[in-house]
Structures are given as C-alpha cells and as structure tokens.
Design an enzyme around this catalytic site. Structure first.
Site, PDB file in Angstrom:
ATOM      1  N   HIS A 207       1.304  -0.866   0.161  1.00  0.00           N
ATOM      2  CA  HIS A 207       0.166   0.453   0.836  1.00  0.00           C
ATOM      3  C   HIS A 207       1.516   1.190  -0.267  1.00  0.00           C
ATOM      4  CE1 HIS A 207      -2.948  -2.472   2.425  1.00  0.00           C
ATOM      5  NE2 HIS A 207      -3.202  -2.269   0.927  1.00  0.00           N
TER       6      HIS A 207
ATOM      7  N   LYS B 162       5.757   5.917   7.507  1.00  0.00           N
ATOM      8  CA  LYS B 162       5.339   5.155   8.664  1.00  0.00           C
ATOM      9  C   LYS B 162       6.216   4.664   9.979  1.00  0.00           C
ATOM     10  CE  LYS B 162       1.721   3.629   5.376  1.00  0.00           C
ATOM     11  NZ  LYS B 162       1.544   1.872   4.820  1.00  0.00           N
TER      12      LYS B 162
END
Length: 183
Positions: free
Chosen positions: A64, A73
């Site tokens: 993703h 992230k």
C-alpha cells in the site's frame, strides 16, 4: 539513548531497536520519543494518526501507499510476528523497484521507519499478529494505491506457507510496471 538505529539495504529505511529494561516483573521500554527519533534518524516530522490492525496467520496486507498525501509510517508489532516489506517506488531513486524485508515481532520489539515514497506491506507468520502504525499524514481513500503482492518484477521473497489471504483490493493491485509511482 534508549534506541539504536540500524541501517538497511535501502538507506532511507531505518530499523529501530529499543533498549528494553526487564526483570522478574516483566519489561519496560520507551516505544516512541520524538526528540530522540529525530536526533537518531534525521527525521523530524509530526505523526498525525495511529492505526492498529489484528490479522490471522497467512494474512498478507499490501503493498500500500498513497499517491497524494504520501504517508511516512513508523510500524511495530505488539503481538505475534510479521514479515514486513517496503518497496522503493520513487522513479528518481537509484533503488527504484528494490525491496527490503524484515521480521518484526512482539519479542524483538523492533520498529521500522518507512518514509513517504515507499510501498508497504506485511505477511503474518505467527498464529496472529497485532500491528501498529504511526503515520505522518491522514488516510485518503481516493489516493490509496496497491501494488500486487506477488508482482514478478519485484520478486519479493515472502516466507509463505501456502497461499496468503489477501483483501480484494490487494488481489486487484496493479503490477509494478503499471503502477502510479512518485517522481
């Protein structure tokens, strides 16, 4: 310092090992300290959203990314173990199309910094796993993209034990050669 930052084969990806204090009572560690994270990684960015997922063995999530509102992230596992994968999807990068795979587990308490410009996914290799993400931007469904997990050009060496369980959107992911990528 309460963390150690290790290099990976992709220079922007940082593997973070916390200092864990344990005794007969259990353990304690500082899972995030913004000042120390910035000092040791060179990344000084606010985190705006925390996500928590739980998945069974054999579940594969990813690969993703968001083509706009790209997310950095900081990921870790709080129960179980995963094989975590990042792919450089920055066309201008000398590592464009290269991937790195690292085992993250509740036992090793490692974290992985995945900066914007990389696709991300993981495979659960334990009976189940709980996975935490701190993100630098919000989730925008309209900008979410997925590269198919078994893309032959990427040739990711997933430690599979049979066929993985994937979401419909991941099964329908783009081939890397057709995917929207970053400049």
């Amino acid at each position: 310092m309460t963390i150690q930052v290790l290099e990976t084969s992709l220079p922007e990806i940082k593997l973070i090992e916390p200092q864990v204090f344990g005794d007969a009572r259990g353990f304690f560690y500082e899972s995030f300290n913004a000042r120390e994270f910035a000092q040791l990684t060179g990344v000084d960015t606010p985190f705006v959203q925390d996500n928590h997922s739980r998945s069974a063995k054999g579940v594969l999530r990813g690969l993703h990314y968001q083509i706009e509102h790209a997310q950095g992230k900081l990921v870790r596992v709080v129960a179980g173990e995963v094989f975590d994968v990042v792919v450089d999807i920055r066309r201008s990068s000398p590592n464009f199309g290269k991937w790195e795979g690292i085992r993250l587990s509740a036992e090793n308490k490692r974290q992985l910094w995945v900066p914007p410009g990389f696709a991300h996914g993981f495979l659960v290799v334990s009976e189940s796993a709980e996975f935490l993400y701190k993100t630098t931007d919000y989730w925008y469904p309209a900008h979410e993209r997925s590269i198919v997990w078994n893309d032959p050009d990427l040739a990711i060496e997933w430690p599979l034990d049979g066929t993985p369980t994937v979401a419909a959107k991941d099964a329908a992911g783009q081939l890397f050669s057709n995917a929207e990528v970053y400049a």
